[in-house]
Design a protein around this motif. Structure first.
Motif, PDB file in Angstrom:
ATOM      1  N   TRP A   5     -57.653 -43.108 -15.702  1.00  0.00           N
ATOM      2  CA  TRP A   5     -56.771 -42.183 -14.989  1.00  0.00           C
ATOM      3  C   TRP A   5     -57.547 -40.944 -14.540  1.00  0.00           C
ATOM      4  N   GLN A   6     -58.390 -40.417 -15.396  1.00  0.00           N
ATOM      5  CA  GLN A   6     -59.175 -39.237 -15.030  1.00  0.00           C
ATOM      6  C   GLN A   6     -60.159 -39.568 -13.914  1.00  0.00           C
ATOM      7  N   TRP A   7     -60.811 -40.718 -14.007  1.00  0.00           N
ATOM      8  CA  TRP A   7     -61.792 -41.090 -12.978  1.00  0.00           C
ATOM      9  C   TRP A   7     -61.110 -41.213 -11.613  1.00  0.00           C
ATOM     10  N   LEU A   8     -59.962 -41.867 -11.575  1.00  0.00           N
ATOM     11  CA  LEU A   8     -59.247 -42.042 -10.310  1.00  0.00           C
ATOM     12  C   LEU A   8     -58.845 -40.693  -9.720  1.00  0.00           C
ATOM     13  N   ASN A   9     -58.404 -39.764 -10.550  1.00  0.00           N
ATOM     14  CA  ASN A   9     -57.984 -38.459 -10.058  1.00  0.00           C
ATOM     15  C   ASN A   9     -59.170 -37.594  -9.636  1.00  0.00           C
ATOM     16  N   GLU A  10     -60.331 -37.851 -10.201  1.00  0.00           N
ATOM     17  CA  GLU A  10     -61.524 -37.127  -9.776  1.00  0.00           C
ATOM     18  C   GLU A  10     -62.048 -37.627  -8.435  1.00  0.00           C
ATOM     19  N   HIS A  11     -61.745 -38.887  -8.083  1.00  0.00           N
ATOM     20  CA  HIS A  11     -62.309 -39.482  -6.873  1.00  0.00           C
ATOM     21  C   HIS A  11     -61.303 -39.577  -5.730  1.00  0.00           C
ATOM     22  N   PHE A  12     -60.022 -39.485  -6.024  1.00  0.00           N
ATOM     23  CA  PHE A  12     -58.997 -39.585  -4.977  1.00  0.00           C
ATOM     24  C   PHE A  12     -58.117 -38.349  -4.999  1.00  0.00           C
ATOM     25  N   SER A  13     -57.806 -37.840  -3.821  1.00  0.00           N
ATOM     26  CA  SER A  13     -56.938 -36.668  -3.723  1.00  0.00           C
ATOM     27  C   SER A  13     -55.503 -37.041  -3.381  1.00  0.00           C
ATOM     28  N   ASN A  14     -55.237 -38.343  -3.221  1.00  0.00           N
ATOM     29  CA  ASN A  14     -53.913 -38.813  -2.832  1.00  0.00           C
ATOM     30  C   ASN A  14     -53.283 -39.586  -3.987  1.00  0.00           C
ATOM     31  N   GLN A  15     -52.232 -39.040  -4.573  1.00  0.00           N
ATOM     32  CA  GLN A  15     -51.601 -39.682  -5.733  1.00  0.00           C
ATOM     33  C   GLN A  15     -50.961 -41.016  -5.373  1.00  0.00           C
ATOM     34  N   LEU A  16     -50.434 -41.132  -4.164  1.00  0.00           N
ATOM     35  CA  LEU A  16     -49.837 -42.398  -3.759  1.00  0.00           C
ATOM     36  C   LEU A  16     -50.900 -43.491  -3.712  1.00  0.00           C
ATOM     37  N   LEU A  17     -52.077 -43.184  -3.199  1.00  0.00           N
ATOM     38  CA  LEU A  17     -53.143 -44.181  -3.150  1.00  0.00           C
ATOM     39  C   LEU A  17     -53.575 -44.597  -4.554  1.00  0.00           C
ATOM     40  N   ILE A  18     -53.616 -43.653  -5.485  1.00  0.00           N
ATOM     41  CA  ILE A  18     -53.926 -44.008  -6.879  1.00  0.00           C
ATOM     42  C   ILE A  18     -52.903 -45.012  -7.400  1.00  0.00           C
ATOM     43  N   ASP A  19     -51.638 -44.781  -7.084  1.00  0.00           N
ATOM     44  CA  ASP A  19     -50.600 -45.724  -7.494  1.00  0.00           C
ATOM     45  C   ASP A  19     -50.781 -47.084  -6.823  1.00  0.00           C
ATOM     46  N   VAL A  20     -51.148 -47.077  -5.548  1.00  0.00           N
ATOM     47  CA  VAL A  20     -51.358 -48.343  -4.828  1.00  0.00           C
ATOM     48  C   VAL A  20     -52.507 -49.123  -5.455  1.00  0.00           C
ATOM     49  N   LEU A  21     -53.631 -48.453  -5.722  1.00  0.00           N
ATOM     50  CA  LEU A  21     -54.785 -49.117  -6.331  1.00  0.00           C
ATOM     51  C   LEU A  21     -54.458 -49.668  -7.711  1.00  0.00           C
ATOM     52  N   SER A  22     -53.529 -49.009  -8.388  1.00  0.00           N
ATOM     53  CA  SER A  22     -53.138 -49.436  -9.741  1.00  0.00           C
ATOM     54  C   SER A  22     -51.959 -50.391  -9.726  1.00  0.00           C
ATOM     55  N   GLY A  23     -51.414 -50.655  -8.540  1.00  0.00           N
ATOM     56  CA  GLY A  23     -50.147 -51.375  -8.439  1.00  0.00           C
ATOM     57  C   GLY A  23     -50.182 -52.820  -8.854  1.00  0.00           C
ATOM     58  N   SER A  24     -51.369 -53.443  -8.833  1.00  0.00           N
ATOM     59  CA  SER A  24     -51.450 -54.834  -9.272  1.00  0.00           C
ATOM     60  C   SER A  24     -51.730 -54.936 -10.763  1.00  0.00           C
ATOM     61  N   CYS A  25     -51.662 -53.803 -11.446  1.00  0.00           N
ATOM     62  CA  CYS A  25     -52.040 -53.764 -12.863  1.00  0.00           C
ATOM     63  C   CYS A  25     -50.911 -54.107 -13.818  1.00  0.00           C
TER      64      CYS A  25
END
Length: 437
Positions: free
Chosen positions: A142-162
């Motif tokens: 979670w920390q790595w994703l937030n350090e590399h992406f500024s868009n919370q929706l995209l973080i959710d999309v990337l994690s959506g198949s999880c």
């Protein structure tokens, strides 16, 4: 008869170990407590239909990809694999908006960049991470994703198949997250048939190579003598001796079988008992009316009411069985969710009228998994890996007893990929030990 290796449990990890060792010329016995082998890969039949329990798709089967070599060694590439849509293997719907996760790392970036153009460089760094060396297990996903992406929706999309792993902000290692993603972006596949095809292939090969697989043989005790396990005592009244023992069941259950030991310390047992398990899954297996739902060659992941990472968010995965008769319409559809609430309404947001298409429905719960696979708490992904305690939660196949080894999703990483990797490491210990003597 004394076997070179006795394997306890016939999940994918146990069968993979037995297959690899049989192919290496070792005499192998697999002991399974259930009436059929397979663990979370086993299937069940109802009114002429066969339903899967745990497997819905796999990734990385092409040459040079993650699972190709091990599946080739296990002779599993001969099965009828069916590739999912390259332009959108997983369709992620969040509060009514849908995004596509494509196959191929460059294609994956390009498809998402059409909806997130300002995040293109971040997406490139993401796939670079996936293709690079394994991340340090102490790095938080979670920390790595937030350090590399500024868009919370995209973080959710990337994690959506999880839904094929357990998302936990505080503890999920980037290593586990990356392994749950990488191979599926390489390429994604469904079986044209049920998951018992894998089980039958492995079991038939093991037997053809001289190994044995015995069901209804629950191990009740592992006998230790002079610091080694010498025999397994089973519920069928039999005693099976071996030079090595491999356990494909939960580590806590494994050491509960070692009732008297000079080498297993109380503090070790206490540490094992403190490990937390991941959540369980509810599966709604649906039989559909003929020619009502066109087959869709992808997975649908649907979320509503919060972040993908929030436990309280409504969530469901929809997975179609490939029509075996060549029809354009689906006959079987699975809805999977970790939530207790019936996911039908959420599923209908992407498949309108689904409720009226259903003629039969069978539901399995975490209690079902616990009863039939002896998985503690009905856990879907085994022991919860924790980046704050990586050495404590990502176990080694080795144990304090030199000839007792562990395998399966509770050890290193979960999923078919993680279990396959662990099986190779577990069997490698045995083969390397024998070579060095």
């Amino acid at each position: 008869m004394k076997y070179d290796v006795v394997v306890i449990g016939s999940g994918f990890g146990g069968l993979a170990c037995a297959h690899l060792l049989s192919k290496a010329g070792r005499s192998v016995l697999v002991l399974e407590s259930h009436w059929q082998p397979g663990g979370c890969l086993q299937s069940y039949q109802r009114k002429g239909h066969t339903f899967d329990t745990g497997l819905h798709y796999v990734g990385g089967l092409r040459e040079g990809e993650t699972l190709h070599d091990i599946f080739c060694t296990l002779d599993l590439l001969r099965l009828p694999w069916h590739q999912l849509d390259v332009d959108g293997t997983d369709l992620i719907t969040i509060d009514g908006e849908t995004f596509c996760l494509a196959q191929g790392f460059d294609h994956f970036v390009e498809v998402l960049a059409t909806q997130f153009p300002d995040q293109r460089e971040a997406l490139k760094s993401y796939v670079d991470m996936l293709q690079g060396p394994d991340p340090d297990p102490s790095v938080n996903a979670w920390q790595w994703l937030n350090e590399h992406f500024s868009n919370q929706l995209l973080i959710d999309v990337l994690s959506g198949s999880c839904l094929k792993t357990e998302l936990c902000r505080e503890s999920l290692p980037l290593l586990a997250f990356a392994h749950s993603q990488k191979s599926y972006i390489q390429s994604s596949w469904r079986l044209k048939g049920d998951s018992s095809l894998i089980v039958r292939s492995l079991v038939d090969d093991i037997r053809n190579m001289g190994g044995e697989v015995i069901c209804r043989a629950e191990v009740e005790e592992l006998i230790e003598q002079d610091g080694s396990i010498v025999a397994a005592l089973c519920s069928n009244g039999e005693r099976y001796e071996g030079s090595y023992f491999i356990s494909d069941i939960h580590p806590v259950q494994t050491f509960a079988l070692v009732k008297e030991s000079k080498v297993v310390k109380r503090i070790f047992r206490t540490r094992l008992s403190m490990l937390k398990n991941t959540y369980g899954m509810y599966t709604y297996s649906l039989v559909l009316k003929p020619q009502t739902l066109p087959y869709f060659n992808h997975n649908k992941f649907v979320y509503a009411g919060g972040s993908v990472w929030d436990e309280a968010t409504q969530k469901v995965m929809l997975s179609c069985r490939v029509p075996e008769d060549g029809s354009e319409y689906a006959t079987l559809l699975d809805l999977l969710t970790p939530c207790e609430v019936n996911p039908m309404e959420l599923a209908e947001s992407v498949v309108p009228g689904l409720h009226d298409m259903v003629v039969q429905q069978y539901i399995s719960t975490p209690h079902t998994w616990q009863r039939f696979t002896h998985t503690p708490d009905g856990s879907a992904y085994g022991i919860r890996k924790d980046c704050r305690q990586p050495l404590f939660t990502m176990l080694s196949p080795r144990t304090p007893i030199s000839n007792l080894l562990l395998t399966g999703q509770n050890v290193m990483l979960h999923g078919l990929e993680g279990v396959a990797m662990t099986a190779q490491q577990t069997t490698g210990i045995i083969l390397n030990n024998e070579t060095s003597k």
